[in-house]
Design a protein around this motif. Structure first.
Motif, short mmCIF file in Angstrom:
data_model
loop_
_atom_site.label_atom_id
_atom_site.label_comp_id
_atom_site.label_asym_id
_atom_site.label_seq_id
_atom_site.Cartn_x
_atom_site.Cartn_y
_atom_site.Cartn_z
N ASN A 150 0.91 -1.43 0.31
CA ASN A 150 -0.24 -0.07 0.30
C ASN A 150 0.53 1.27 0.14
O ASN A 150 1.61 1.68 1.08
N MET A 151 0.86 1.74 -0.99
CA MET A 151 1.57 2.68 -0.93
C MET A 151 1.50 4.03 -1.08
O MET A 151 0.45 4.62 -1.64
N THR A 152 1.52 5.52 -0.44
CA THR A 152 0.52 6.44 0.77
C THR A 152 2.36 7.45 -0.02
O THR A 152 3.47 7.54 0.49
N VAL A 153 1.75 8.14 -0.93
CA VAL A 153 2.19 9.30 -2.40
C VAL A 153 2.13 10.65 -1.71
O VAL A 153 0.95 11.05 -1.71
N GLU A 154 2.30 11.91 -0.54
CA GLU A 154 2.65 12.88 -0.69
C GLU A 154 2.98 13.89 -2.21
O GLU A 154 3.87 13.56 -2.60
N LEU A 155 2.41 14.70 -2.14
CA LEU A 155 1.79 15.87 -3.14
C LEU A 155 2.30 17.37 -2.46
O LEU A 155 1.50 17.82 -1.76
N HIS A 156 3.77 17.17 -3.10
CA HIS A 156 3.99 19.11 -1.82
C HIS A 156 3.61 20.15 -3.34
O HIS A 156 4.36 20.15 -4.20
N PHE A 157 3.73 21.14 -3.36
CA PHE A 157 2.56 22.43 -3.33
C PHE A 157 3.44 23.98 -3.66
O PHE A 157 2.96 23.90 -1.74
N VAL A 158 3.90 24.08 -4.47
CA VAL A 158 4.59 25.56 -3.82
C VAL A 158 3.65 26.63 -4.79
O VAL A 158 4.06 26.51 -6.24
#
Length: 135
Positions: free
Chosen positions: A62-70
């Protein structure tokens, strides 16, 4: 078991490919690594966590991926537009990588910041999860 395969790299690459194909460049660029002095707006694949979902002798994670936005600007509107565009192209999308089977990503949630110390920089994080396993 010595037949385990790397699921981190193809998971990251599949997410990046989907974002690059679906996020309009006018809203922000897509990165795996943001080089020093890269100017916003951008989205970057952040932390990736894996949890074992396989039964004995089988690999599934189970892959949990964070996307960071700026973004930078007089309001959070451009940040929220970029975050929404990423969600639209990633949530429920078919991810692809040679030799890997993916379940479609599920959106877990997001956080949108107040302006940073400069008064014009905004940041956000969205989190998605999906199962990845050797095909």
């Amino acid at each position: 078991m010595s037949d385990f395969v790397d699921l981190f790299t193809p998971s990251q690459d599949a997410v990046i490919a989907k974002l690059k194909a679906g996020v309009p460049p006018a809203l922000g660029s897509v990165h795996q690594h943001v080089k020093q002095d890269t100017q916003p707006p951008f989205v970057m694949v952040g932390s990736i966590d894996a949890a074992n979902e396989g039964s004995k002798g089988a690999q599934a994670e189970n892959m949990t991926v964070e996307l960071h936005f700026v973004t930078r600007g007089p309001s959070r509107a451009p940040l929220m537009a970029l975050m929404h565009a990423a969600r639209v192209c990633l949530e429920g999308a078919a991810l692809e990588a040679d030799g890997i089977a993916f379940q479609r990503p599920i959106y877990l949630g997001a956080t949108v910041s107040n302006a940073g110390a400069d008064g014009v920089t905004y940041a956000g994080i969205s989190t998605f999860e999906f199962i990845a396993e050797p095909a």
